[in-house]
Design an enzyme around this catalytic site. Sequence first.
Site, PDB file in Angstrom:
ATOM      1  N   SER A 278       3.241  -0.477  -8.142  1.00  0.00           N
ATOM      2  CA  SER A 278       4.420  -0.514  -7.757  1.00  0.00           C
ATOM      3  C   SER A 278       4.946   0.590  -7.544  1.00  0.00           C
ATOM      4  O   SER A 278       4.027   1.445  -5.932  1.00  0.00           O
ATOM      5  CB  SER A 278       4.793  -0.686  -8.838  1.00  0.00           C
ATOM      6  OG  SER A 278       6.368  -0.322  -8.551  1.00  0.00           O
TER       7      SER A 278
ATOM      8  N   ASP B  75       6.661 -11.464  -3.996  1.00  0.00           N
ATOM      9  CA  ASP B  75       6.688 -10.277  -4.905  1.00  0.00           C
ATOM     10  C   ASP B  75       8.450 -10.381  -4.507  1.00  0.00           C
ATOM     11  O   ASP B  75       8.872 -10.077  -3.344  1.00  0.00           O
ATOM     12  CB  ASP B  75       6.606  -9.128  -4.967  1.00  0.00           C
ATOM     13  CG  ASP B  75       6.370  -7.596  -5.624  1.00  0.00           C
ATOM     14  OD1 ASP B  75       8.027  -8.140  -5.919  1.00  0.00           O
ATOM     15  OD2 ASP B  75       5.704  -6.831  -5.461  1.00  0.00           O
TER      16      ASP B  75
ATOM     17  N   HIS C  19       6.245  -9.564  -8.871  1.00  0.00           N
ATOM     18  CA  HIS C  19       5.920  -8.126  -8.862  1.00  0.00           C
ATOM     19  C   HIS C  19       4.930  -7.866 -10.445  1.00  0.00           C
ATOM     20  O   HIS C  19       3.419  -7.020  -9.870  1.00  0.00           O
ATOM     21  CB  HIS C  19       6.549  -7.037  -9.152  1.00  0.00           C
ATOM     22  CG  HIS C  19       6.914  -5.517  -8.655  1.00  0.00           C
ATOM     23  ND1 HIS C  19       5.847  -5.177  -7.242  1.00  0.00           N
ATOM     24  CD2 HIS C  19       6.953  -4.575  -9.584  1.00  0.00           C
ATOM     25  CE1 HIS C  19       5.899  -3.994  -7.543  1.00  0.00           C
ATOM     26  NE2 HIS C  19       6.729  -3.616  -9.364  1.00  0.00           N
TER      27      HIS C  19
END
Length: 726
Positions: free
Chosen positions: A596, A671, A703
């Site tokens: 991320s 995602d 995600h």
Amino acid sequence: MKSFLAIISLAATITVSAANISNIKGMAPYVYPENRVNSLSKPDYLPDGLSYLALSSDYKRIVKHDTKTGAEIETVMDVTNTRESKLDRIQSYELSQDGSKILICTERTPIYRHSYKAKFYVYEIRTRILRPLSETHAYQRSPMFSPDGRMVAFVGEDNNIYLKKIDFNTEVPVTTDGQINHIINGVPDWVYEEEFTSSCSMAWAPDNMTLSYLKYNETDVPEYSFPLYEGTCDPMTQYALYPGSFTYKYPVAGEPNSKVTIHSYDVDNRKTKNITLPDDKIEYIPRIHYGGAPDRLIAVTLNREQTRMEIFSVNPRSNVSKSIMVEEDNAWIEPCTYEDITFNADNFVILSARSGFIHAYQYSYAGSMTRQITSGEYDVTAYYGADAKGNHYYQSTVTGPVNRVISRIDVKGVSKNITPEKGTASAWFTPAMNFYTVNYNNAATPPAYTLYTIADKQVRVLEENKDVAAKYASAPKKEFLTITTADGVTLNAYMIKPNDFNASKKYPVIMHQYSGPGSQQVLDHWQIDWMQYAAMQGYIVLCVDPRGTGGRGRAWETVVYKDLGHYETIDQQGAARYIASLPYVDSSRIGICGWSYGGYETLMAISTPNCPFAAGVAVAPVTDWRYYDSIYAERYMLTPNENEEGYEESAPLNAVANMNVPLLIMHGTADDNVHLMNTIQYVSRLQAAGKFCDMFLYPNMNHSIYNCNARLSVYSRLLDYFNKNL
């Protein structure tokens, strides 16, 4: 390898090596789900704190227990002994404030990463009657008991609020204008849920006569779509021959947000009033809550820049509002300031960084500050409340940013730490503040849960995780250190070395990091994960918190304002050059990885001239903040129109010319947070520049990439990549 893994390479097909298969088998105990500890959550205490409810291990009974001993007192609900309706099991439950009824949750189905819909039932304890919450809506969201337990407000699948009147077993619509991808009543839109940690946007008045709620008009918010495939992990057979798609509202930086308004519904006359606030610069309303009285609805608001918070007290019947507090800053306001307000009967407590460090302040509902509860050069990271004697309890970094300590401060301002000075402690308290439970752990000790009286007398140990401690007794240990870079910046870090470390040898290094604003990875807490396994395979693992991260005050954190990726990259590269100078490190074999924001920073760190890294692995990375959601991106960067240069310089997309090391990117195709488009656009830029990377996609995964042992796949693939390139 599992067949649900799609393998794509722009250079050539990635083969599954023998080493990778070995990684999968050996790494499994060190990653999710096998690395989980026995964790406890706060019980459902009865108001006096002397007893609590808990779900039985077979999910068939809700049992009342004695707080001191943990002994069973009585069975409050048994699925084999209910009237009118029957269930096989209980997934979760919620007790009404008056203790007479229980909301039972079954068949929970995810919506986004945090939200879900489910089939709820209302159970009356005295009569044992179990009835569906709704006869007309198959699934419900965010049900909320009225204070007297006689009504439940909930949101149907049509985005409307309904009121279940339990005494009459009737259902009344509160709103009728709900429409998918246009109007949402009572629950947040995607960006509020993700960035304001919100799951419900309704509030009951203490007298049960008014239900207030937020309405989200997302008509003007642009839509985002991504494909859905059949897949092999939880296959969706309807897409066996042709992909489907998922479409939802997602405001990227600078695009329109939902228009959010406040409304109040009168239960008696079934009339709705629109509440107006006297400020046309309000963009967000992160929270609404009643402040101890039916004529005191508290609305917490922010401007779009998130540099100004204003709190209003509103009478929902007269629509008269009053500003009771304003908080302003030159950078973003800390999210805890508006997300973690504690509302008491006659005051509220906020966490504010106005002094340069986050501290707790008490205010009256008239708007005057009645007490600064904490002070000093440390951050308060949680506020737990006050006991009958006026002692306040909080968690902080008072003994250093890598620690979390629970402290008590008395009415004279004298503070005492009630947990060890080193390590990580968190706590929960009973409603009457007569008992508290401490979860304590450190880098060498898994979580232990211990119950105390409010006088700090130990009552009993609830969980010690002795089996976990034994399982990982031989795992490599964290060593905490500080690194001073050539620029003179001192960084907190930890290192994990192989158990058979030999200072006369040269080791490759994997640096893993997150680096996002306000985050912390370097903490003295229990964490067994792929890093220990990598050390067992002959790597030194290094984790560094750069400038912009949390726990070290506002000046340290806000240096990245409007300039994401700049100082983080300087610090990660500085740490890499420091570690390269050590006699036992092979300076030609240092890699960096992250997920991320950590994936974003990985791309930034490998995309400068003379970067010290030999390879990188980025999972679900942001590649341009223009692609990310409005609330998060603008909190730190403002809008693209307001900070064009900042967006240009902070985008890995614009730095591909300097990316010259082996790179693996992994991403879930579903995602909904960091869209796959980030990776696709980055790969497109590489291709246009005559470069390539390796890419590994996870069909239909979000995600978090965690179903069907996917975490094991991610980290074994990561380690295999570093094995090949370091």
